[in-house]
Design an enzyme around this catalytic site. Structure first.
Site, PDB file in Angstrom:
ATOM      1  N   TYR A  21       0.820  -1.205   0.000  1.00 48.12           N
ATOM      2  CA  TYR A  21       0.000   0.000   0.000  1.00 48.12           C
ATOM      3  C   TYR A  21       0.862   1.268   0.000  1.00 48.12           C
ATOM      4  O   TYR A  21       1.790   1.418   0.804  1.00 48.12           O
ATOM      5  CB  TYR A  21      -0.923   0.048   1.238  1.00 48.12           C
ATOM      6  CG  TYR A  21      -1.677   1.348   1.342  1.00 48.12           C
ATOM      7  CD1 TYR A  21      -2.750   1.610   0.490  1.00 48.12           C
ATOM      8  CD2 TYR A  21      -1.289   2.334   2.237  1.00 48.12           C
ATOM      9  CE1 TYR A  21      -3.432   2.814   0.552  1.00 48.12           C
ATOM     10  CE2 TYR A  21      -1.962   3.551   2.305  1.00 48.12           C
ATOM     11  CZ  TYR A  21      -3.031   3.784   1.459  1.00 48.12           C
ATOM     12  OH  TYR A  21      -3.704   4.974   1.509  1.00 48.12           O
ATOM     13  N   HIS A  24      -3.401  16.086  -3.097  1.00 43.43           N
ATOM     14  CA  HIS A  24      -3.869  16.196  -1.713  1.00 43.43           C
ATOM     15  C   HIS A  24      -3.636  17.592  -1.128  1.00 43.43           C
ATOM     16  O   HIS A  24      -4.112  17.886  -0.026  1.00 43.43           O
ATOM     17  CB  HIS A  24      -3.159  15.154  -0.841  1.00 43.43           C
ATOM     18  CG  HIS A  24      -3.662  13.758  -1.022  1.00 43.43           C
ATOM     19  ND1 HIS A  24      -3.873  13.194  -2.252  1.00 43.43           N
ATOM     20  CD2 HIS A  24      -4.010  12.797  -0.110  1.00 43.43           C
ATOM     21  CE1 HIS A  24      -4.308  11.950  -2.106  1.00 43.43           C
ATOM     22  NE2 HIS A  24      -4.408  11.692  -0.816  1.00 43.43           N
ATOM     23  N   ASN A  80       1.262  11.958   5.305  1.00 41.56           N
ATOM     24  CA  ASN A  80       0.480  11.187   6.263  1.00 41.56           C
ATOM     25  C   ASN A  80       1.079  11.393   7.652  1.00 41.56           C
ATOM     26  O   ASN A  80       2.293  11.417   7.807  1.00 41.56           O
ATOM     27  CB  ASN A  80       0.529   9.697   5.887  1.00 41.56           C
ATOM     28  CG  ASN A  80      -0.648   8.936   6.416  1.00 41.56           C
ATOM     29  OD1 ASN A  80      -1.413   9.438   7.238  1.00 41.56           O
ATOM     30  ND2 ASN A  80      -0.808   7.709   5.943  1.00 41.56           N
ATOM     31  N   TYR A 115     -16.172  33.024  45.537  1.00 37.47           N
ATOM     32  CA  TYR A 115     -15.475  31.851  45.002  1.00 37.47           C
ATOM     33  C   TYR A 115     -14.339  32.234  44.060  1.00 37.47           C
ATOM     34  O   TYR A 115     -13.311  31.550  43.994  1.00 37.47           O
ATOM     35  CB  TYR A 115     -16.450  30.956  44.235  1.00 37.47           C
ATOM     36  CG  TYR A 115     -17.415  30.182  45.083  1.00 37.47           C
ATOM     37  CD1 TYR A 115     -17.441  30.277  46.474  1.00 37.47           C
ATOM     38  CD2 TYR A 115     -18.337  29.321  44.480  1.00 37.47           C
ATOM     39  CE1 TYR A 115     -18.340  29.561  47.237  1.00 37.47           C
ATOM     40  CE2 TYR A 115     -19.242  28.592  45.232  1.00 37.47           C
ATOM     41  CZ  TYR A 115     -19.250  28.718  46.608  1.00 37.47           C
ATOM     42  OH  TYR A 115     -20.149  28.006  47.343  1.00 37.47           O
ATOM     43  N   ARG A 156     -11.596  32.881  46.548  1.00 34.94           N
ATOM     44  CA  ARG A 156     -11.334  31.837  47.539  1.00 34.94           C
ATOM     45  C   ARG A 156     -11.008  30.488  46.896  1.00 34.94           C
ATOM     46  O   ARG A 156     -10.215  29.711  47.441  1.00 34.94           O
ATOM     47  CB  ARG A 156     -12.570  31.696  48.432  1.00 34.94           C
ATOM     48  CG  ARG A 156     -12.380  30.737  49.576  1.00 34.94           C
ATOM     49  CD  ARG A 156     -13.551  30.654  50.542  1.00 34.94           C
ATOM     50  NE  ARG A 156     -14.788  31.288  50.174  1.00 34.94           N
ATOM     51  CZ  ARG A 156     -15.984  30.703  50.280  1.00 34.94           C
ATOM     52  NH1 ARG A 156     -16.090  29.480  50.720  1.00 34.94           N
ATOM     53  NH2 ARG A 156     -17.084  31.372  49.959  1.00 34.94           N
ATOM     54  N   PHE A 180      -1.873   7.029  12.050  1.00 35.88           N
ATOM     55  CA  PHE A 180      -2.234   8.367  11.591  1.00 35.88           C
ATOM     56  C   PHE A 180      -3.496   8.901  12.261  1.00 35.88           C
ATOM     57  O   PHE A 180      -3.825  10.082  12.137  1.00 35.88           O
ATOM     58  CB  PHE A 180      -2.470   8.355  10.071  1.00 35.88           C
ATOM     59  CG  PHE A 180      -3.414   7.257   9.643  1.00 35.88           C
ATOM     60  CD1 PHE A 180      -4.777   7.326   9.900  1.00 35.88           C
ATOM     61  CD2 PHE A 180      -2.929   6.119   9.006  1.00 35.88           C
ATOM     62  CE1 PHE A 180      -5.635   6.311   9.532  1.00 35.88           C
ATOM     63  CE2 PHE A 180      -3.785   5.096   8.636  1.00 35.88           C
ATOM     64  CZ  PHE A 180      -5.147   5.193   8.900  1.00 35.88           C
ATOM     65  N   GLU A 203     -12.367   5.467   4.902  1.00 37.09           N
ATOM     66  CA  GLU A 203     -11.885   6.127   6.122  1.00 37.09           C
ATOM     67  C   GLU A 203     -13.125   6.608   6.875  1.00 37.09           C
ATOM     68  O   GLU A 203     -13.537   7.760   6.788  1.00 37.09           O
ATOM     69  CB  GLU A 203     -10.933   7.253   5.734  1.00 37.09           C
ATOM     70  CG  GLU A 203      -9.705   6.691   5.013  1.00 37.09           C
ATOM     71  CD  GLU A 203      -8.918   7.723   4.211  1.00 37.09           C
ATOM     72  OE1 GLU A 203      -9.293   8.917   4.243  1.00 37.09           O
ATOM     73  OE2 GLU A 203      -7.939   7.328   3.550  1.00 37.09           O
TER      74      GLU A 203
END
Length: 514
Positions: free
Chosen positions: A57, A87, A199, A284, A287, A333, A418
């Site tokens: 791959y 990409h 990646n 608060y 404190r 990834f 994906e």
């Protein structure tokens, strides 16, 4: 430019958060020479794996849903170029240059571990760009945080092959032109190298780390401004007694209480109302500072631990194991750890700002603070700090809206191959703006608390807090009658975000995150 930079040596897999901070703050990065051996071994393993002729791959197949498409040996270089340019599909404003440089350093340290299968030429190019001040222009939007930060890292990788834009000495120019000006030639990618570069989780991690470093400054500043507000309101330091916090046992709470005690130690303002004070307990926001800010500290440290691990990891796919000439497909990834860390930082930023805004609101209210209304000697004729408190409230609410967890979201991509993603990228990317919002709130508190303390003259606070007051008053005078408020706020914000407030209180060691 190179000579002015501090060079941080990256030791892949063992780089401390302090080193990443130094790079983010403007330092250069260089690889430990010991990285040469694993890089060579990984690249040689890729060559041997390819010689076997089996489909691997991303090396001799298509990507994502197209993983079943086999690529001829003659097209392997084209395959790697194509994945980078196709990409590089981000949108939005360019990412801040310090974040991009940090992303590049993170990617360099990841590749240098040898499990990505890239050549020495490729790591050398990335290293040269860092040392020579070449910063890719990387659009900030387009990653879902799995399969890695594909779009932003592709924009980085594209500049290495001469495509896209680079900033060199503050000037944006075509990548090929910038490389030439720096004495570099565009890279020709070998098998797997395009995929290895684009990646991984480095964009998400860089944004989260940048926010962590900024939030550490905010946290420490908030302790200082919180102590100043305590003094302005003539609050009690009894709630910071170590015995109280020892019983609860949270480390962050204990350290925060100790820091607040030290910040107020020796204060004449505190001594002036130590006896016969009619008030039994403070609000608060005064404190409970150790309980709230201590929890913030613990949360930030948990996020820091996650990001320190992630920064030293290898997060591309497939991974190369040179000992057995294996390429193993996995899912490193997937940026879920970064998404969770980013969500934790978002919560911490929210609480830092929220508690500070409540202290500002308390100070402008004479019923709570005992000070003149809106901290002005002539309320009515003057509005004083009325609207800065409104601005602080607006910023706090904006941060609350931005703090919705990114990690609980997912949307399928790549034709459902994906099918679960982390959303770490925008979960981390929102944080710097949130930090700026919280910083502005602290800037307003710094102004308000200093103004409140002015009304107690000639009484003074502790030495560290008086140093902070002198710093502010060296830039911004006391507010008598109303004036244009925005320049005062901008100047105060700069003192906060630059860390000058923390440095001014440097006699007290404040708890750190990373």
């Amino acid at each position: 430019m190179e000579g002015a930079m501090t060079v941080t040596v990256l030791r892949p897999g063992e780089t401390a958060l302090s080193a990443w901070r130094a790079i983010y703050r403007g330092g250069a990065a260089a690889l430990d020479p010991a990285s040469r051996a694993p890089i060579l071994a990984g690249a040689e393993a890729v060559r041997r794996i390819l010689a076997k002729g089996q489909p691997i791959y991303g090396i001799n197949t298509g990507f994502g849903k197209l993983a079943s498409v086999r690529i001829d040996a003659a097209d392997l270089e084209t395959l790697q170029r194509n994945i980078v340019v196709s990409h590089a599909a981000g949108v939005g404003d360019p990412s801040p240059e310090p974040v991009v440089r940090l992303m590049m350093a993170l990617k360099l340290a990841s590749l240098a571990q040898g499990a990505s299968g890239v050549r020495l030429e490729t790591t050398a190019m990335l290293e040269a760009m860092l040392t020579r001040g070449l910063t890719p222009v990387v659009p900030s939007q387009g990653s879902v945080g799995a399969s890695g930060d594909l779009a932003p890292l592709s924009h980085m990788a594209a500049t290495m092959i001469g495509v896209g834009d680079i900033r060199l000495e503050g000037v944006r120019m075509p990548a090929a032109e910038a490389l030439s000006a720096a004495g570099l030639a565009p890279l020709t990618l070998g098998p797997k190298e395009g995929l290895a570069l684009l990646n991984g989780t480095q964009f998400s991690t860089a944004n989260a780390l940048a926010a962590l470093f900024e939030t550490e400054t905010l946290f420490q500043t908030a302790l200082v401004t919180g102590a100043l507000s305590m003094e302005a309101a003539k609050g009690s330091d009894t709630p910071f007694d170590p015995r109280i916090h020892a019983l609860r046992r949270h480390a962050g709470q204990i350290e925060t209480a100790e820091a607040l005690r030290r910040l107020m130690a020796g204060s004449a303002i505190r001594a002036s109302h130590l006896v016969d004070d009619e008030r039994v307990q403070d609000p608060y926001c005064l404190r409970c500072q150790p309980q709230v800010m201590g929890a913030v500290l613990d949360l930030l440290r948990q996020a820091a631990a996650t990001l320190a691990t992630e920064a030293n990891g290898v997060t591309d796919n497939p991974l190369i194991f040179a000992e057995g000439d294996e390429a193993l497909s996995g899912g490193n990834f997937h940026a879920e750890p970064v998404a969770f860390a980013a969500d934790m930082i978002a919560l911490a930023i929210c609480e830092i700002g929220s508690l500070a805004e409540r202290r500002v609101a308390m100070l402008v209210d004479p019923a709570l603070s005992g000070l003149p209304a809106f901290l002005t000697p002539k309320p009515g004729l003057n509005s004083g700090f009325m609207i800065p408190q409104v601005t602080a409230a607006a910023l706090v609410s904006e941060n609350k809206q931005r703090a919705y967890p990114a990690s609980v979201d997912s949307i399928p991509t790549s034709a459902n191959q994906e099918d679960h993603v982390s959303m770490a990228a925008h979960g981390a990317r929102r944080l710097l703006e949130m930090a700026r919002n919280a910083g502005a709130v602290l800037g307003i508190e710094l102004l308000a608390a200093t103004q409140g303390c002015d009304f107690h003259a000639p009484l003074e606070s502790s030495a560290p807090l008086e140093a902070v007051r002198r710093l502010l008053r060296s830039r911004i005078p006391h507010l008598d009658d109303d004036r244009h408020f925005h320049p005062d706020m901008e100047a105060s914000n700069t003192l906060v975000m630059s860390g000058e407030v923390v440095r001014a209180a440097g006699a007290v060691a404040l708890p750190g995150v990373a």
